[in-house]
Design a protein around this motif. Structure first.
Motif, PDB file in Angstrom:
ATOM      1  N   ALA A  15       0.615  -1.093  -0.068  1.00 58.87           N
ATOM      2  CA  ALA A  15       0.127  -0.096   0.107  1.00 58.87           C
ATOM      3  C   ALA A  15       0.861   1.265  -0.087  1.00 58.87           C
ATOM      4  O   ALA A  15       2.057   1.384   0.452  1.00 58.87           O
ATOM      5  CB  ALA A  15      -0.831   0.018   1.117  1.00 58.87           C
ATOM      6  N   ILE A  16       0.379   2.328  -0.740  1.00 57.68           N
ATOM      7  CA  ILE A  16       0.969   3.647  -0.644  1.00 57.68           C
ATOM      8  C   ILE A  16       0.267   4.628  -0.192  1.00 57.68           C
ATOM      9  O   ILE A  16      -1.245   4.712  -0.402  1.00 57.68           O
ATOM     10  CB  ILE A  16       1.359   3.892  -1.934  1.00 57.68           C
ATOM     11  N   ARG A  17       0.625   5.524   0.705  1.00 57.81           N
ATOM     12  CA  ARG A  17      -0.351   6.746   1.280  1.00 57.81           C
ATOM     13  C   ARG A  17       0.169   7.921   0.801  1.00 57.81           C
ATOM     14  O   ARG A  17       1.533   8.058   0.785  1.00 57.81           O
ATOM     15  CB  ARG A  17      -0.293   6.434   2.647  1.00 57.81           C
ATOM     16  N   VAL A  18      -0.650   8.772   0.175  1.00 56.50           N
ATOM     17  CA  VAL A  18      -0.394  10.174  -0.173  1.00 56.50           C
ATOM     18  C   VAL A  18      -1.222  11.124   0.504  1.00 56.50           C
ATOM     19  O   VAL A  18      -2.251  10.795   1.136  1.00 56.50           O
ATOM     20  CB  VAL A  18      -0.323  10.278  -1.695  1.00 56.50           C
ATOM     21  N   LEU A  33      -2.272  16.887  -7.129  1.00 59.75           N
ATOM     22  CA  LEU A  33      -2.160  15.361  -6.655  1.00 59.75           C
ATOM     23  C   LEU A  33      -2.859  14.624  -7.411  1.00 59.75           C
ATOM     24  O   LEU A  33      -2.794  13.392  -7.897  1.00 59.75           O
ATOM     25  CB  LEU A  33      -1.967  15.293  -5.053  1.00 59.75           C
ATOM     26  N   ASN A  34      -4.346  15.033  -7.216  1.00 58.86           N
ATOM     27  CA  ASN A  34      -5.291  14.026  -8.019  1.00 58.86           C
ATOM     28  C   ASN A  34      -5.195  14.227  -9.314  1.00 58.86           C
ATOM     29  O   ASN A  34      -4.817  15.082 -10.132  1.00 58.86           O
ATOM     30  CB  ASN A  34      -6.533  14.743  -7.392  1.00 58.86           C
ATOM     31  N   GLY A  35      -5.393  12.976  -9.865  1.00 58.89           N
ATOM     32  CA  GLY A  35      -5.424  12.829 -11.564  1.00 58.89           C
ATOM     33  C   GLY A  35      -3.899  12.535 -11.824  1.00 58.89           C
ATOM     34  O   GLY A  35      -3.486  11.880 -13.075  1.00 58.89           O
ATOM     35  N   ILE A  53      -3.990   8.262  -8.816  1.00 59.66           N
ATOM     36  CA  ILE A  53      -4.402   8.926  -7.563  1.00 59.66           C
ATOM     37  C   ILE A  53      -5.824   9.894  -7.642  1.00 59.66           C
ATOM     38  O   ILE A  53      -5.754  10.564  -8.663  1.00 59.66           O
ATOM     39  CB  ILE A  53      -3.208   9.994  -7.137  1.00 59.66           C
ATOM     40  N   SER A  54      -6.761   9.723  -6.693  1.00 62.96           N
ATOM     41  CA  SER A  54      -7.994  10.337  -6.792  1.00 62.96           C
ATOM     42  C   SER A  54      -8.596  10.308  -5.304  1.00 62.96           C
ATOM     43  O   SER A  54      -7.984   9.419  -4.558  1.00 62.96           O
ATOM     44  CB  SER A  54      -8.975   9.749  -7.799  1.00 62.96           C
ATOM     45  N   GLY A  55      -9.366  11.401  -5.114  1.00 60.93           N
ATOM     46  CA  GLY A  55     -10.196  11.417  -3.730  1.00 60.93           C
ATOM     47  C   GLY A  55      -9.352  12.070  -2.754  1.00 60.93           C
ATOM     48  O   GLY A  55      -9.617  11.957  -1.414  1.00 60.93           O
ATOM     49  N   PHE A  64      -5.447  12.400   3.746  1.00 61.16           N
ATOM     50  CA  PHE A  64      -4.169  11.187   3.607  1.00 61.16           C
ATOM     51  C   PHE A  64      -5.262   9.993   3.184  1.00 61.16           C
ATOM     52  O   PHE A  64      -6.028   9.356   3.548  1.00 61.16           O
ATOM     53  CB  PHE A  64      -3.427  11.020   4.805  1.00 61.16           C
ATOM     54  N   VAL A  65      -4.749   9.571   1.905  1.00 66.22           N
ATOM     55  CA  VAL A  65      -5.420   8.383   1.384  1.00 66.22           C
ATOM     56  C   VAL A  65      -4.518   7.316   0.983  1.00 66.22           C
ATOM     57  O   VAL A  65      -3.658   7.427   0.521  1.00 66.22           O
ATOM     58  CB  VAL A  65      -6.049   9.029  -0.193  1.00 66.22           C
TER      59      VAL A  65
END
Length: 95
Positions: A15-18, A33-35, A53-55, A64-65
């Motif tokens: 898993a990766i969190r951004v 960041l999104n897109g 990356i979305s949301g 943080f997703v």
């Protein structure tokens, strides 16, 4: 453009969190960041896209997703963008 993380040796990632938020002089991170895409490489030349990356929001529970991925072993990881602007407040890896 990209933000890259390089490990000393190949690591298995599940898993990766951004993260979003705000940076003085830069503004809202989620806009940059999104897109974008999460990618990995075993040779730092040929990149494989894992997921878009979305949301990501700039506050609240989605600042943080976490993006779960199939277990992937590689030394090189990045957030990639086809535009000139890219930002994140976190780029964290989980095994």
């Amino acid at each position: 453009e990209w933000i890259k993380a390089t490990f000393a040796t190949a690591q298995t990632v599940r898993a990766i969190r951004v993260g979003g938020g705000s940076i003085a002089g830069f503004g809202s991170i989620s806009t940059y960041l999104n897109g974008k895409t999460l990618q990995y490489s075993t040779d730092d030349a040929n990149w494989i896209t894992l997921t878009p990356i979305s949301g990501v929001l700039d506050s609240g529970p989605n600042q943080f997703v976490l993006f779960p991925i199939q277990p992937t072993t590689a030394r090189f990881w990045r957030i990639a963008s086809s535009s000139a602007w890219l930002g994140t407040s976190e780029f964290r890896f989980f095994n």
